[in-house]
Motif scaffolding. Structure first.
Motif, PDB file in Angstrom:
ATOM      1  N   SER A  84      16.195  -1.623   2.467  1.00 20.63           N
ATOM      2  CA  SER A  84      16.332  -0.427   1.645  1.00 20.63           C
ATOM      3  C   SER A  84      14.951   0.100   1.246  1.00 20.63           C
ATOM      4  CB  SER A  84      17.181  -0.701   0.407  1.00 20.63           C
ATOM      5  OG  SER A  84      16.517  -1.563  -0.481  1.00 20.63           O
ATOM      6  N   GLY A  85      14.011  -0.795   0.986  1.00 18.45           N
ATOM      7  CA  GLY A  85      12.639  -0.362   0.704  1.00 18.45           C
ATOM      8  C   GLY A  85      12.019   0.335   1.895  1.00 18.45           C
ATOM      9  N   LEU A  86      12.271  -0.180   3.098  1.00 19.32           N
ATOM     10  CA  LEU A  86      11.782   0.474   4.309  1.00 19.32           C
ATOM     11  C   LEU A  86      12.404   1.851   4.468  1.00 19.32           C
ATOM     12  CD1 LEU A  86      10.213   0.344   7.006  1.00 19.32           C
ATOM     13  CD2 LEU A  86      12.285  -0.650   8.004  1.00 19.32           C
ATOM     14  N   PHE A  87      13.701   1.956   4.215  1.00 21.85           N
ATOM     15  CA  PHE A  87      14.386   3.243   4.310  1.00 21.85           C
ATOM     16  C   PHE A  87      13.807   4.245   3.320  1.00 21.85           C
ATOM     17  CE2 PHE A  87      17.820   6.022   2.816  1.00 21.85           C
ATOM     18  CZ  PHE A  87      18.111   6.688   3.994  1.00 21.85           C
ATOM     19  N   PHE A  88      13.587   3.801   2.072  1.00 18.18           N
ATOM     20  CA  PHE A  88      13.031   4.699   1.060  1.00 18.18           C
ATOM     21  C   PHE A  88      11.607   5.108   1.408  1.00 18.18           C
ATOM     22  CE2 PHE A  88      15.966   2.491  -2.160  1.00 18.18           C
ATOM     23  CZ  PHE A  88      16.987   3.379  -1.879  1.00 18.18           C
ATOM     24  N   LEU A  89      10.839   4.199   1.986  1.00 24.28           N
ATOM     25  CA  LEU A  89       9.465   4.520   2.368  1.00 24.28           C
ATOM     26  C   LEU A  89       9.440   5.579   3.461  1.00 24.28           C
ATOM     27  CD1 LEU A  89       6.447   3.827   2.017  1.00 24.28           C
ATOM     28  CD2 LEU A  89       6.750   2.133   3.810  1.00 24.28           C
ATOM     29  N   LYS A 142       6.630   9.022  -2.125  1.00 24.71           N
ATOM     30  CA  LYS A 142       6.394   9.965  -3.224  1.00 24.71           C
ATOM     31  C   LYS A 142       7.222   9.656  -4.468  1.00 24.71           C
ATOM     32  CE  LYS A 142       5.145  13.569  -0.039  1.00 24.71           C
ATOM     33  NZ  LYS A 142       5.610  14.707   0.724  1.00 24.71           N
ATOM     34  N   THR A 143       8.204   8.775  -4.332  1.00 21.59           N
ATOM     35  CA  THR A 143       9.026   8.418  -5.481  1.00 21.59           C
ATOM     36  C   THR A 143       8.817   6.943  -5.814  1.00 21.59           C
ATOM     37  OG1 THR A 143      10.933   7.820  -4.122  1.00 21.59           O
ATOM     38  CG2 THR A 143      10.786  10.118  -4.832  1.00 21.59           C
ATOM     39  N   ASN A 144       9.436   6.524  -6.882  1.00 16.57           N
ATOM     40  CA  ASN A 144       9.303   5.134  -7.325  1.00 16.57           C
ATOM     41  C   ASN A 144      10.366   4.222  -6.736  1.00 16.57           C
ATOM     42  OD1 ASN A 144       7.070   5.603  -8.869  1.00 16.57           O
ATOM     43  ND2 ASN A 144       8.241   6.020 -10.729  1.00 16.57           N
ATOM     44  N   ARG A 145      11.190   4.734  -5.819  1.00 16.39           N
ATOM     45  CA  ARG A 145      12.269   3.906  -5.277  1.00 16.39           C
ATOM     46  C   ARG A 145      11.732   2.742  -4.449  1.00 16.39           C
ATOM     47  NH1 ARG A 145      17.032   7.647  -3.035  1.00 16.39           N
ATOM     48  NH2 ARG A 145      15.422   8.338  -1.579  1.00 16.39           N
ATOM     49  N   VAL A 146      10.603   2.921  -3.801  1.00 13.07           N
ATOM     50  CA  VAL A 146      10.016   1.824  -3.024  1.00 13.07           C
ATOM     51  C   VAL A 146       9.533   0.724  -3.976  1.00 13.07           C
ATOM     52  CG1 VAL A 146       8.189   1.193  -1.415  1.00 13.07           C
ATOM     53  CG2 VAL A 146       9.352   3.365  -1.154  1.00 13.07           C
ATOM     54  N   VAL A 147       8.926   1.124  -5.067  1.00 12.86           N
ATOM     55  CA  VAL A 147       8.432   0.148  -6.054  1.00 12.86           C
ATOM     56  C   VAL A 147       9.609  -0.586  -6.699  1.00 12.86           C
ATOM     57  CG1 VAL A 147       7.134  -0.104  -8.204  1.00 12.86           C
ATOM     58  CG2 VAL A 147       6.366   1.505  -6.468  1.00 12.86           C
ATOM     59  N   ASN A 148      10.678   0.145  -6.990  1.00 13.41           N
ATOM     60  CA  ASN A 148      11.862  -0.487  -7.573  1.00 13.41           C
ATOM     61  C   ASN A 148      12.482  -1.471  -6.585  1.00 13.41           C
ATOM     62  OD1 ASN A 148      11.538   1.008  -9.887  1.00 13.41           O
ATOM     63  ND2 ASN A 148      12.968   2.591  -9.260  1.00 13.41           N
ATOM     64  N   SER A 149      12.510  -1.107  -5.328  1.00 16.05           N
ATOM     65  CA  SER A 149      13.037  -2.010  -4.306  1.00 16.05           C
ATOM     66  C   SER A 149      12.187  -3.273  -4.204  1.00 16.05           C
ATOM     67  CB  SER A 149      13.088  -1.300  -2.961  1.00 16.05           C
ATOM     68  OG  SER A 149      13.495  -2.168  -1.955  1.00 16.05           O
ATOM     69  N   LEU A 150      10.882  -3.124  -4.301  1.00 14.67           N
ATOM     70  CA  LEU A 150       9.990  -4.286  -4.282  1.00 14.67           C
ATOM     71  C   LEU A 150      10.238  -5.176  -5.497  1.00 14.67           C
ATOM     72  CD1 LEU A 150       7.561  -5.851  -3.156  1.00 14.67           C
ATOM     73  CD2 LEU A 150       6.109  -4.350  -4.513  1.00 14.67           C
ATOM     74  N   ALA A 151      10.420  -4.572  -6.655  1.00 17.81           N
ATOM     75  CA  ALA A 151      10.676  -5.355  -7.865  1.00 17.81           C
ATOM     76  C   ALA A 151      11.985  -6.128  -7.756  1.00 17.81           C
ATOM     77  CB  ALA A 151      10.704  -4.439  -9.077  1.00 17.81           C
ATOM     78  N   VAL A 152      13.017  -5.491  -7.199  1.00 18.53           N
ATOM     79  CA  VAL A 152      14.296  -6.171  -7.011  1.00 18.53           C
ATOM     80  C   VAL A 152      14.142  -7.312  -6.022  1.00 18.53           C
ATOM     81  CG1 VAL A 152      16.621  -5.881  -6.060  1.00 18.53           C
ATOM     82  CG2 VAL A 152      15.703  -4.189  -7.644  1.00 18.53           C
TER      83      VAL A 152
END
Length: 67
Positions: A19-24, A30-40
């Motif tokens: 999911s982090g790869l997909f968001f990237l 440009k959004t924080n979704r990659v960072v949130n995915s990393l935190a999860v």
């Protein structure tokens, strides 16, 4: 039951990875979704490690002394 929990946690880590790869790819970072995915993913990995260590300590899992 313990092995099922470990497998579910491992699958959750892999799903979070993709999911982090997909968001990237989709957001371009440009959004924080990659960072949130990393935190999860980090939290799930720590939880998985704790579950394995507790299972080893209580005797639910045993190490293989001879490979």
């Amino acid at each position: 039951m313990l092995k099922a929990v470990i497998i579910v946690l491992m699958l959750a880590v892999i799903i979070s990875l993709f999911s982090g790869l997909f968001f990237l790819i989709r957001d371009g970072g440009k959004t924080n979704r990659v960072v949130n995915s990393l935190a999860v993913r980090v939290a799930l990995s720590i939880l998985l490690l704790v579950v394995i260590l507790i299972a080893l300590w209580q005797g639910g899992l045993t190490l293989n002394p001879t490979p």
